[in-house]
Design a protein around this motif. Sequence first.
Motif, mmCIF file in Angstrom:
data_model
loop_
_atom_site.group_PDB
_atom_site.id
_atom_site.type_symbol
_atom_site.label_atom_id
_atom_site.label_comp_id
_atom_site.label_asym_id
_atom_site.label_seq_id
_atom_site.Cartn_x
_atom_site.Cartn_y
_atom_site.Cartn_z
ATOM 1 N N ILE A 39 2.285 0.598 -15.487
ATOM 2 C CA ILE A 39 2.085 0.462 -14.036
ATOM 3 C C ILE A 39 0.822 1.207 -13.589
ATOM 4 N N PRO A 40 0.566 2.435 -14.043
ATOM 5 C CA PRO A 40 -0.713 3.066 -13.690
ATOM 6 C C PRO A 40 -1.931 2.271 -14.148
ATOM 7 N N ILE A 41 -1.886 1.740 -15.362
ATOM 8 C CA ILE A 41 -3.025 0.962 -15.859
ATOM 9 C C ILE A 41 -3.187 -0.318 -15.057
ATOM 10 N N ASN A 42 -2.083 -0.964 -14.723
ATOM 11 C CA ASN A 42 -2.152 -2.167 -13.899
ATOM 12 C C ASN A 42 -2.757 -1.844 -12.533
ATOM 13 N N SER A 43 -2.398 -0.703 -11.961
ATOM 14 C CA SER A 43 -2.967 -0.297 -10.679
ATOM 15 C C SER A 43 -4.471 -0.086 -10.789
ATOM 16 N N ALA A 44 -4.908 0.531 -11.891
ATOM 17 C CA ALA A 44 -6.337 0.739 -12.105
ATOM 18 C C ALA A 44 -7.069 -0.589 -12.251
ATOM 19 N N VAL A 45 -6.456 -1.532 -12.960
ATOM 20 C CA VAL A 45 -7.051 -2.865 -13.116
ATOM 21 C C VAL A 45 -7.213 -3.531 -11.753
ATOM 22 N N LEU A 46 -6.185 -3.444 -10.912
ATOM 23 C CA LEU A 46 -6.235 -4.079 -9.594
ATOM 24 C C LEU A 46 -7.291 -3.433 -8.703
ATOM 25 N N ILE A 47 -7.438 -2.124 -8.780
ATOM 26 C CA ILE A 47 -8.470 -1.445 -7.990
ATOM 27 C C ILE A 47 -9.857 -1.840 -8.479
ATOM 28 N N LEU A 56 -8.520 -1.695 11.848
ATOM 29 C CA LEU A 56 -8.775 -2.071 10.448
ATOM 30 C C LEU A 56 -7.546 -1.792 9.590
ATOM 31 N N GLY A 57 -6.909 -0.642 9.810
ATOM 32 C CA GLY A 57 -5.705 -0.317 9.047
ATOM 33 C C GLY A 57 -4.578 -1.287 9.328
ATOM 34 N N ALA A 58 -4.431 -1.722 10.589
ATOM 35 C CA ALA A 58 -3.365 -2.668 10.941
ATOM 36 C C ALA A 58 -3.604 -4.023 10.285
ATOM 37 N N VAL A 59 -4.863 -4.484 10.306
ATOM 38 C CA VAL A 59 -5.190 -5.761 9.654
ATOM 39 C C VAL A 59 -4.913 -5.660 8.159
ATOM 40 N N MET A 60 -5.335 -4.551 7.558
ATOM 41 C CA MET A 60 -5.126 -4.366 6.123
ATOM 42 C C MET A 60 -3.637 -4.316 5.789
ATOM 43 N N LEU A 61 -2.857 -3.623 6.622
ATOM 44 C CA LEU A 61 -1.418 -3.533 6.396
ATOM 45 C C LEU A 61 -0.758 -4.903 6.535
ATOM 46 N N PHE A 62 -1.177 -5.674 7.544
ATOM 47 C CA PHE A 62 -0.634 -7.016 7.758
ATOM 48 C C PHE A 62 -0.851 -7.891 6.524
ATOM 49 N N VAL A 63 -2.059 -7.890 6.019
ATOM 50 C CA VAL A 63 -2.372 -8.710 4.848
ATOM 51 C C VAL A 63 -1.672 -8.156 3.604
ATOM 52 N N THR A 64 -1.566 -6.827 3.507
ATOM 53 C CA THR A 64 -0.887 -6.222 2.351
ATOM 54 C C THR A 64 0.576 -6.647 2.288
ATOM 55 N N ILE A 65 1.248 -6.680 3.430
ATOM 56 C CA ILE A 65 2.647 -7.128 3.458
ATOM 57 C C ILE A 65 2.749 -8.571 2.973
ATOM 58 N N LEU A 66 1.822 -9.417 3.444
ATOM 59 C CA LEU A 66 1.835 -10.817 3.013
ATOM 60 C C LEU A 66 1.611 -10.931 1.513
ATOM 61 N N THR A 67 0.648 -10.176 0.987
ATOM 62 C CA THR A 67 0.294 -10.333 -0.422
ATOM 63 C C THR A 67 1.368 -9.784 -1.355
ATOM 64 N N LEU A 97 -13.601 -7.490 5.221
ATOM 65 C CA LEU A 97 -13.369 -6.602 4.081
ATOM 66 C C LEU A 97 -11.979 -5.982 4.140
ATOM 67 N N ALA A 98 -11.479 -5.717 5.349
ATOM 68 C CA ALA A 98 -10.106 -5.212 5.470
ATOM 69 C C ALA A 98 -9.123 -6.242 4.929
ATOM 70 N N VAL A 99 -9.378 -7.527 5.191
ATOM 71 C CA VAL A 99 -8.541 -8.591 4.640
ATOM 72 C C VAL A 99 -8.667 -8.632 3.124
ATOM 73 N N LEU A 100 -9.901 -8.570 2.637
ATOM 74 C CA LEU A 100 -10.119 -8.621 1.181
ATOM 75 C C LEU A 100 -9.425 -7.454 0.485
ATOM 76 N N PHE A 101 -9.572 -6.252 1.038
ATOM 77 C CA PHE A 101 -8.931 -5.092 0.421
ATOM 78 C C PHE A 101 -7.412 -5.210 0.490
ATOM 79 N N GLY A 102 -6.897 -5.657 1.635
ATOM 80 C CA GLY A 102 -5.449 -5.800 1.773
ATOM 81 C C GLY A 102 -4.862 -6.783 0.781
ATOM 82 N N CYS A 103 -5.612 -7.855 0.490
ATOM 83 C CA CYS A 103 -5.132 -8.853 -0.484
ATOM 84 C C CYS A 103 -5.016 -8.275 -1.890
ATOM 85 N N ASN A 104 -5.752 -7.189 -2.158
ATOM 86 C CA ASN A 104 -5.731 -6.579 -3.492
ATOM 87 C C ASN A 104 -4.767 -5.399 -3.599
#
Length: 596
Positions: free
Chosen positions: A151-159, A494-505, A537-544
């Motif tokens: 899981i840590p390595i997967n997190s690093a890959v995603l970042i 920006l944080g709200a947009v990122m959180l919204f997209v993060t929940i979706l992803t 970019l907030a959307v792009l980051f949230g998707c990841n």
Amino acid sequence: MTAPSPHAIGAILLTIAMFYGFVSGRARVEIISLLTISAIALGLYSFPLPGQAPTDGLRLAFEGFGHYALITICALMILGRGLVTTGALEPASRLLTRVWRFNRQVGLLVTLLLAMAMSMLVNDTPVLVLLLPIMAAIAANGGMAASKTLIPINSAVLIGGMATTIGTSTNLLVVSIATDLGLPPMSVFHFTPIVLMAAAVALPFIWLVMPRLLPDNSVAAGNEPRRFNATLRLGGTSVARDLDIDGLQKLLPPEIDIRAPQSQGRLPVSGTHAALEEAMRVLGATAAPAWLMDRLHDGYGRTGEDLTVVELSIAKDSGLIGRGMATANVAERYNVALLGVHDAKRIRYDTWGPLPHPGAEPVFGEGDILLATGAMPDLQAFARAESLLVLEGAKELPRTAKAPLALAIMAGAVIPASIGVVPIAISALAGAIVMFVTGCVRFDRIGRALSAKVIVLVAASIAIGRIILDSGAAEWLSSLMAIGLQYLPAAAVLGAVMLFVTILTNFASNTTAAAVGTPIAFSLGQKLGIPVEPLVLAVLFGCNLCYATPVAYQTNMLIMSAGDYKFGDYTKTGLPLVAIMIVTLSGLLVYRYGLY
């Protein structure tokens, strides 16, 4: 605020239905994606958008299959496949193994940094596929349990994949949609500094805290890998010819046992398949006669067939029973090389001890497992003729001679795009063609490079993003969000947009979240007077930021069985990481774009 139009309501309902389909898991992702495209096509053909003809709706529904973003994604998949099939990334694998043997904590840190670096330019999935067997082998040899590292390595890959426009297909999709909507094109490393600074903040948590939050599931891991008896043929210039057993053992992997002193350039050993491969590389040796391996490689050059290593189980009616490596004449009769044998019953002689005498060789018996290599048609003919069962896990040998070429092609595709000489769509497509022309990737194996699921998912995401925008749904949703966000500072928006997209992803598809979130970001920026680029970019980051559930991304699913993880393991480690990344990235975007 005005009520949404019927088309906007339909687009929102269709998006919700698609999300539900992905989350429920009742149907395959490909089926849901195709149903979504079909619903858009049929709906717009029957009820066209105002001012449009029915055929315009068909064009909107199916244009994703010809979109340059999808072409670019497919080309990058082929480029990544070329690095894997040529073994271009294997030196990194060997480096990791040595570092882990030196120190576990240092080994994990180096692995995390390497995973981040590789996934910036290579799709996340091939990077994780490369690292999975390495981490399993390290865990089996006394290293940190795989359940504490994956899981840590997967997190690093995603970042790492978040750091460039080509790191993931989702990044390309967001950038492509934003460009279509009027945002200036972004270079490959346009937002890399922002992600690297956020990665530096998150790294201590991933490295030091995550492993402590995860269980040790090593007891639940599978059986130990099979060990094979083999005879290594040392080349004339091999350093091993002048060494005694103690000297040889220092050079060889710990998994290798020397079964007798080397004599006349032959060294009897036993070990796992992976350890035997490493021993051959270190000693400059072969496990079959050198003339035979040269003949097999020459045959590959003429026929184009890849050399494959397989494990073959000997059935009770096999003609090989009672015969040995030398007396079976497998090379002459089938053009197949036998590399080693796993003695299933261990009753004819002590498999793990010394040989009864220097000239002894294994005598095949029922249930023994042969390790063999050759072209797949030859291996299949050998198995049919000798009543052998081909076991799962056949492995194609990498075309190592082409590894430098594959690296050069990847560099030639990425560097021009990164400095803005040509668009990534052009350079990636050219690189994929060169991979085919040079034989780094075989055209008849293109199905192994491309993912049908990704193709239809991206096409459906492009279609749903267009209908969300053209129907007015994005305008209405952004107006709804603007009501609640208009009095908040830019960082909170920006944080709200990122959180919204993060929940979706995390509960649906990141590509779909990208397709829905990008048009909303555009509309929201216009309503709130915030520059569009940081919102995109907030959307792009949230998707990841797909760390919190196993269904959030395909690499999350890949590690689930390997680490014997439960759903709660993802949320326990993923939610804190999501919080760290959202806070850090929002602050960095505010600083980068001067949104004080």
